[in-house]
Design a protein around this motif. Structure first.
Motif, mmCIF file in Angstrom:
data_model
loop_
_atom_site.group_PDB
_atom_site.id
_atom_site.type_symbol
_atom_site.label_atom_id
_atom_site.label_comp_id
_atom_site.label_asym_id
_atom_site.label_seq_id
_atom_site.Cartn_x
_atom_site.Cartn_y
_atom_site.Cartn_z
ATOM 1 N N ILE A 220 0.854 -1.186 0.000
ATOM 2 C CA ILE A 220 0.000 0.000 0.000
ATOM 3 C C ILE A 220 0.891 1.238 0.000
ATOM 4 C CG2 ILE A 220 -1.807 1.246 1.263
ATOM 5 C CD1 ILE A 220 -2.579 -1.421 2.561
ATOM 6 N N PRO A 221 0.719 2.166 -0.949
ATOM 7 C CA PRO A 221 1.572 3.356 -0.986
ATOM 8 C C PRO A 221 1.316 4.273 0.200
ATOM 9 C CG PRO A 221 -0.191 3.531 -2.604
ATOM 10 C CD PRO A 221 -0.260 2.146 -2.051
ATOM 11 N N PRO A 222 2.313 5.064 0.586
ATOM 12 C CA PRO A 222 2.173 5.919 1.778
ATOM 13 C C PRO A 222 0.951 6.820 1.761
ATOM 14 C CG PRO A 222 4.461 5.849 1.089
ATOM 15 C CD PRO A 222 3.680 5.123 0.024
ATOM 16 N N TYR A 223 0.633 7.452 0.606
ATOM 17 C CA TYR A 223 -0.501 8.366 0.585
ATOM 18 C C TYR A 223 -1.796 7.633 0.926
ATOM 19 C CZ TYR A 223 -2.619 6.717 -3.796
ATOM 20 O OH TYR A 223 -3.262 5.957 -4.734
ATOM 21 N N LYS A 224 -1.868 6.348 0.530
ATOM 22 C CA LYS A 224 -3.074 5.567 0.800
ATOM 23 C C LYS A 224 -3.163 5.199 2.280
ATOM 24 C CE LYS A 224 -6.772 3.649 -0.920
ATOM 25 N NZ LYS A 224 -7.820 4.481 -1.570
ATOM 26 N N TRP A 225 -2.023 4.845 2.915
ATOM 27 C CA TRP A 225 -2.018 4.615 4.359
ATOM 28 C C TRP A 225 -2.574 5.839 5.081
ATOM 29 C CZ3 TRP A 225 -0.110 0.609 7.625
ATOM 30 C CH2 TRP A 225 0.482 -0.478 6.970
ATOM 31 N N GLU B 11 -4.475 8.274 3.944
ATOM 32 C CA GLU B 11 -5.891 8.468 3.637
ATOM 33 C C GLU B 11 -6.766 7.513 4.445
ATOM 34 O OE1 GLU B 11 -8.641 7.302 -0.133
ATOM 35 O OE2 GLU B 11 -6.908 8.580 -0.603
ATOM 36 N N LEU B 12 -6.372 6.249 4.490
ATOM 37 C CA LEU B 12 -7.154 5.255 5.225
ATOM 38 C C LEU B 12 -7.158 5.557 6.720
ATOM 39 C CD1 LEU B 12 -5.911 1.999 3.422
ATOM 40 C CD2 LEU B 12 -8.091 3.182 3.065
ATOM 41 N N MET B 13 -5.994 5.871 7.266
ATOM 42 C CA MET B 13 -5.912 6.177 8.695
ATOM 43 C C MET B 13 -6.784 7.370 9.055
ATOM 44 S SD MET B 13 -1.890 5.619 9.669
ATOM 45 C CE MET B 13 -1.259 3.980 10.099
ATOM 46 N N GLN B 14 -6.709 8.429 8.264
ATOM 47 C CA GLN B 14 -7.469 9.629 8.582
ATOM 48 C C GLN B 14 -8.970 9.378 8.503
ATOM 49 O OE1 GLN B 14 -6.067 12.701 9.728
ATOM 50 N NE2 GLN B 14 -8.205 12.658 10.388
ATOM 51 N N LYS B 15 -9.398 8.648 7.493
ATOM 52 C CA LYS B 15 -10.825 8.359 7.361
ATOM 53 C C LYS B 15 -11.333 7.514 8.524
ATOM 54 C CE LYS B 15 -11.457 8.847 2.367
ATOM 55 N NZ LYS B 15 -11.825 8.177 1.088
ATOM 56 N N GLU B 16 -10.493 6.597 8.999
ATOM 57 C CA GLU B 16 -10.927 5.737 10.105
ATOM 58 C C GLU B 16 -10.958 6.504 11.422
ATOM 59 O OE1 GLU B 16 -8.861 1.925 9.856
ATOM 60 O OE2 GLU B 16 -9.207 1.893 7.683
ATOM 61 N N LEU B 17 -10.025 7.420 11.600
ATOM 62 C CA LEU B 17 -10.090 8.297 12.771
ATOM 63 C C LEU B 17 -11.332 9.182 12.705
ATOM 64 C CD1 LEU B 17 -6.320 9.314 13.011
ATOM 65 C CD2 LEU B 17 -7.581 7.952 14.700
ATOM 66 N N ASP B 18 -11.611 9.708 11.528
ATOM 67 C CA ASP B 18 -12.792 10.553 11.360
ATOM 68 C C ASP B 18 -14.083 9.769 11.601
ATOM 69 O OD1 ASP B 18 -11.134 12.666 10.709
ATOM 70 O OD2 ASP B 18 -11.430 12.482 8.539
ATOM 71 N N ALA B 19 -14.043 8.454 11.302
ATOM 72 C CA ALA B 19 -15.238 7.624 11.479
ATOM 73 C C ALA B 19 -15.499 7.296 12.939
ATOM 74 C CB ALA B 19 -15.101 6.333 10.675
ATOM 75 N N GLY B 20 -14.479 7.513 13.799
ATOM 76 C CA GLY B 20 -14.702 7.278 15.216
ATOM 77 C C GLY B 20 -13.676 6.400 15.899
ATOM 78 N N ALA B 21 -12.648 5.969 15.153
ATOM 79 C CA ALA B 21 -11.595 5.176 15.789
ATOM 80 C C ALA B 21 -10.837 6.038 16.791
ATOM 81 C CB ALA B 21 -10.643 4.620 14.739
ATOM 82 N N GLU C 92 6.600 9.293 6.330
ATOM 83 C CA GLU C 92 5.583 10.037 5.578
ATOM 84 C C GLU C 92 4.245 10.019 6.315
ATOM 85 O OE1 GLU C 92 3.981 10.583 0.992
ATOM 86 O OE2 GLU C 92 5.821 9.468 1.421
ATOM 87 N N ILE C 93 3.876 8.892 6.889
ATOM 88 C CA ILE C 93 2.637 8.827 7.676
ATOM 89 C C ILE C 93 2.665 9.879 8.781
ATOM 90 C CG2 ILE C 93 1.354 7.428 9.351
ATOM 91 C CD1 ILE C 93 2.084 4.965 7.645
ATOM 92 N N LEU C 94 3.815 10.013 9.438
ATOM 93 C CA LEU C 94 3.923 10.936 10.573
ATOM 94 C C LEU C 94 3.860 12.406 10.162
ATOM 95 C CD1 LEU C 94 6.598 9.023 12.669
ATOM 96 C CD2 LEU C 94 4.217 9.464 13.337
ATOM 97 N N THR C 95 3.970 12.698 8.885
ATOM 98 C CA THR C 95 3.805 14.091 8.448
ATOM 99 C C THR C 95 2.340 14.514 8.498
ATOM 100 O OG1 THR C 95 3.553 13.554 6.085
ATOM 101 C CG2 THR C 95 5.808 13.909 6.908
#
Length: 255
Positions: A145-150, A152-162, A191-194
């Protein structure tokens, strides 16, 4: 601590918002659990009952009670969540969480193909019932999985309530965040940590070299997971610069 040493990095105190150690219970006996709690309870923040071991463990409620009495929350491995979902038993999974009086759960899609919008719906629904940890990454070593996708997925899951997101590595530490050799995909992590605050991420890091790498990068209060119960105290010494791997990391030039 048993005695005083200067220049020890300050650790967050339980109950922590970050600086987490997530221990992975792969089927400890009740006596083994009692022994681990006697020696290491102060350094364990949460326990994952690995993958679907809770399905076959013979004295599950007794074990959960031991952790509860020690003040350590538990949760069922994400693979169990996936096993319910793939069988169209999500409501049964929610009932199970209530029956076991679970305060946390993991939502993952490492073994099944799950549309991300649907995964986020599961997170949103469960977050109204318990505290959700969501896992990002695949258990398939061939799926990169490319960094930008990690991000995107992490942010959406946090936004969903994680509450926090987990970086996948399996119990072996050779997929997801890591190459097959166990080497950290350093560019991916940096890159994720940025974009995602370190406090919001639990990095699965079962191997000592991986733990050292994250502590040197982020500090003593990095969140680390999939730690073997008998490695909890050794990890704490790495966090505090009291093991050769980080011995000089927290010392100033004049001691």
């Amino acid at each position: 601590m048993n005695f005083f040493l200067k220049q020890i990095p300050e650790r967050t105190q339980k109950p922590r918002e970050y600086g987490f150690t997530m221990a992975m219970d792969k089927g400890l006996s009740l006596r083994e659990t009692e022994d681990i709690l006697e020696s290491s309870a102060d350094y364990i923040d949460i326990v994952k009952l690995g993958w679907a071991t809770s399905y076959v463990y013979p004295k599950l409620k007794e074990k959960l009670q031991l952790y509860k009495e020690a003040g350590i929350p538990t949760y069922l491995g994400g693979t169990l969540f996936e096993a319910f979902v793939v069988r169209n038993q999500f409501d049964d999974f929610r009932k199970l969480l209530d029956d076991l009086e679970m305060q946390f759960t993991e939502v993952s899609d490492g073994s099944i193909q799950l549309p991300h919008d649907q995964k986020c719906e599961f997170i949103s629904t469960l977050s109204k019932q318990v505290t959700v940890l969501s896992e990002v990454g695949s258990k398939d070593a061939e799926k990169i999985i490319p960094p930008y996708k990690w991000i995107e997925l992490m942010q959406k899951e946090l936004d969903a309530g994680a509450w926090k997101v987990i970086g996948e590595a399996r119990e072996s530490g050779n997929v997801g965040l890591f190459r097959s050799t166990g080497e950290v995909r350093s560019g991916l992590v940096e890159e994720i940590l940025t974009k995602i605050p370190f406090e919001k991420i639990i990095w699965e890091a079962p191997q000592k070299a991986q733990q050292v790498w994250f502590i040197k990068l982020i500090g003593a209060n990095v969140n680390l997971g999939n730690i073997a119960p008998n490695e909890v105290i050794p990890l704490e010494t790495i966090r505090l610069g009291l093991r050769g791997d980080t011995f000089n990391h927290f010392l100033s030039e004049t001691v």
